[in-house]
Design an enzyme around this catalytic site. Sequence first.
Site, PDB file in Angstrom:
ATOM      1  N   CYS A  10       0.796  -1.229   0.000  1.00  0.00           N
ATOM      2  CA  CYS A  10       0.000   0.000   0.000  1.00  0.00           C
ATOM      3  C   CYS A  10       0.836   1.290   0.000  1.00  0.00           C
ATOM      4  CB  CYS A  10      -0.983  -0.017   1.167  1.00  0.00           C
ATOM      5  SG  CYS A  10      -0.271  -0.647   2.670  1.00  0.00           S
TER       6      CYS A  10
ATOM      7  N   HIS B  54      -2.481   6.488   3.389  1.00  0.00           N
ATOM      8  CA  HIS B  54      -1.045   6.523   3.676  1.00  0.00           C
ATOM      9  C   HIS B  54      -0.433   7.739   2.982  1.00  0.00           C
ATOM     10  CE1 HIS B  54      -1.404   2.755   5.534  1.00  0.00           C
ATOM     11  NE2 HIS B  54      -0.743   1.970   4.720  1.00  0.00           N
TER      12      HIS B  54
HETATM   13  P1  NAP Z   1      -6.451  -9.936   8.358  1.00  0.00           P
HETATM   14  O1  NAP Z   1      -7.490  -8.951   8.749  1.00  0.00           O
HETATM   15  O2  NAP Z   1      -5.606 -10.565   9.429  1.00  0.00           O
HETATM   16  O3  NAP Z   1      -7.186 -11.151   7.516  1.00  0.00           O
HETATM   17  C1  NAP Z   1      -6.514 -12.342   7.161  1.00  0.00           C
HETATM   18  C2  NAP Z   1      -7.466 -13.307   6.461  1.00  0.00           C
HETATM   19  O4  NAP Z   1      -6.739 -14.516   6.187  1.00  0.00           O
HETATM   20  C3  NAP Z   1      -8.689 -13.711   7.302  1.00  0.00           C
HETATM   21  O5  NAP Z   1      -9.819 -13.863   6.462  1.00  0.00           O
HETATM   22  C4  NAP Z   1      -8.267 -15.069   7.860  1.00  0.00           C
HETATM   23  O6  NAP Z   1      -9.374 -15.924   8.169  1.00  0.00           O
HETATM   24  C5  NAP Z   1      -7.492 -15.627   6.684  1.00  0.00           C
HETATM   25  N1  NAP Z   1      -6.626 -16.727   7.125  1.00  0.00           N
HETATM   26  C6  NAP Z   1      -5.725 -16.725   8.141  1.00  0.00           C
HETATM   27  N2  NAP Z   1      -5.168 -17.959   8.268  1.00  0.00           N
HETATM   28  C7  NAP Z   1      -5.745 -18.737   7.330  1.00  0.00           C
HETATM   29  C8  NAP Z   1      -5.622 -20.100   6.969  1.00  0.00           C
HETATM   30  N3  NAP Z   1      -4.778 -20.945   7.628  1.00  0.00           N
HETATM   31  N4  NAP Z   1      -6.367 -20.588   5.958  1.00  0.00           N
HETATM   32  C9  NAP Z   1      -7.231 -19.766   5.291  1.00  0.00           C
HETATM   33  N5  NAP Z   1      -7.400 -18.471   5.591  1.00  0.00           N
HETATM   34  C10 NAP Z   1      -6.678 -17.950   6.598  1.00  0.00           C
HETATM   35  O7  NAP Z   1      -5.423  -9.319   7.315  1.00  0.00           O
HETATM   36  P2  NAP Z   1      -5.655  -8.091   6.263  1.00  0.00           P
HETATM   37  O8  NAP Z   1      -5.227  -6.818   6.845  1.00  0.00           O
HETATM   38  O9  NAP Z   1      -7.023  -8.226   5.674  1.00  0.00           O
HETATM   39  O10 NAP Z   1      -4.567  -8.446   5.139  1.00  0.00           O
HETATM   40  C11 NAP Z   1      -4.776  -9.546   4.242  1.00  0.00           C
HETATM   41  C12 NAP Z   1      -3.627  -9.628   3.243  1.00  0.00           C
HETATM   42  O11 NAP Z   1      -3.601  -8.449   2.457  1.00  0.00           O
HETATM   43  C13 NAP Z   1      -2.256  -9.743   3.906  1.00  0.00           C
HETATM   44  O12 NAP Z   1      -1.454 -10.596   3.121  1.00  0.00           O
HETATM   45  C14 NAP Z   1      -1.760  -8.311   3.913  1.00  0.00           C
HETATM   46  O13 NAP Z   1      -0.360  -8.246   3.961  1.00  0.00           O
HETATM   47  C15 NAP Z   1      -2.325  -7.796   2.601  1.00  0.00           C
HETATM   48  N6  NAP Z   1      -2.528  -6.351   2.538  1.00  0.00           N
HETATM   49  C16 NAP Z   1      -3.179  -5.666   3.527  1.00  0.00           C
HETATM   50  C17 NAP Z   1      -3.367  -4.282   3.420  1.00  0.00           C
HETATM   51  C18 NAP Z   1      -4.102  -3.470   4.468  1.00  0.00           C
HETATM   52  O14 NAP Z   1      -4.147  -2.226   4.279  1.00  0.00           O
HETATM   53  N7  NAP Z   1      -4.698  -4.063   5.520  1.00  0.00           N
HETATM   54  C19 NAP Z   1      -2.895  -3.622   2.297  1.00  0.00           C
HETATM   55  C20 NAP Z   1      -2.255  -4.343   1.294  1.00  0.00           C
HETATM   56  C21 NAP Z   1      -2.088  -5.691   1.432  1.00  0.00           C
HETATM   57  P3  NAP Z   1      -9.951 -16.067   9.700  1.00  0.00           P
HETATM   58  O15 NAP Z   1     -10.799 -14.857   9.969  1.00  0.00           O
HETATM   59  O16 NAP Z   1     -10.759 -17.323   9.615  1.00  0.00           O
HETATM   60  O17 NAP Z   1      -8.762 -16.168  10.592  1.00  0.00           O
END
Ligand code: NAP
Length: 349
Positions: free
Chosen positions: A147, A240
């Site tokens: 991001c 950001h």
């Molecule tokens: P998050 O809120 O922690 O969500 C993670 C997701 O992954 C949840 O749906 C979780 O499911 C799932 N998950 C975790 N362990 C798993 C498993 N063993 N099998 C299947 N699903 C699983 O994270 P987030 O902030 O949304 O970020 C998600 C991704 O996008 C990351 O790779 C992050 O680096 C990237 N990203 C985030 C942003 C941002 O601004 N937040 C920006 C760019 C990229 P449960 O609810 O069942 O645990």
Amino acid sequence: MKVGILGATGAVGQKFIRLLQNHPWFEICALGASERSAGKRYKQAANWVEDVPLPNHIAEMTVATCEPSAFSEVDFVFSGLDSSVATAIEGAFARAGIPVISNAKNYRMDNSVPLLVPEVNPEHIALIQSQSFTEDGSGWIVTNPNCVAVPLSLALNPLHKEFGIETVVLTTMQAVSGAGYPGVPSLDILGNVVPFISGEEPKIAPETQKLLATLNNGELDEPHFALQATATRVPSINGHMISATVKFKRTPKNINEVKEAIQSWENPIAELNLPSSPSEVIKLHEEERYPQPRLHADQEGGMQLHMGRLRMAEVFDISFVAMAHNTIRGAAGGAILNAELLYKKGILK
Ligand code: NAP
């Protein structure tokens, strides 16, 4: 097209659900998350944090495990998976012939995987042809950048084309929503600044260089400028901000020449009229107090890049700030724009 969301319960997954409501081309048909959530109704599995109501039909959908067999009816998936599991799961979907449009970092630097910002490097989608997940080419992966690399590449792209980037020194001021939910403890961030975000700084240079690479005979030719980044977490909610100072290969004569380079840049996907495209991709603010995350991050559906404080610099050549919505332009919205480009180009079919 029928769409599945992997990591549907997370912060990025929720943003996908919100942004895909009433999408003209894509309809959500399947939701996947971890074993903790699988088998539950979405409304029980997810702690909905978006400030719009959870759509009823999504609330009642049953969350599946992230196995391709549970997604047999979809045409492709968006992934907002945790990076600890994204390599195995996204790879399994691609090998099963289900295209993956991912937010996770895992495949971003793979030579055959496009790291895509449609207004910066749309021609990189040709790399998909060199992927070997399936023999018939039906399964592939496309990623969107971190991001910070998204606003940085949008801002540097017209400048690099005109002057050639030699060195960049930058500090980020990153909103709390970038850490997912529940994110940074309130006692760490309220009224405070945290001068370190784990894992963030090392991604910024390589991703930005890959985005600005030219594609020659199927190979990426990357610019090798030096980039020094300090990533900080600040108490804004969305958006950001980056403060950057840049040295070019060719020094601009004055700031008007730099403005002219930004204002005369032509959006290479403008004529496609993609549903998530902002009408004005780069908004260059003249007011010295702008841009501000709270005032501008949501403009044009959260898909616009805001630049400001553009000035000649005492060290290097120029300084500016750039800001974009981190979970829309920098995550789910960027991935949806990628899918729209791939659909319009006939690659998603
Ligand atoms: P998050 O809120 O922690 O969500 C993670 C997701 O992954 C949840 O749906 C979780 O499911 C799932 N998950 C975790 N362990 C798993 C498993 N063993 N099998 C299947 N699903 C699983 O994270 P987030 O902030 O949304 O970020 C998600 C991704 O996008 C990351 O790779 C992050 O680096 C990237 N990203 C985030 C942003 C941002 O601004 N937040 C920006 C760019 C990229 P449960 O609810 O069942 O645990």
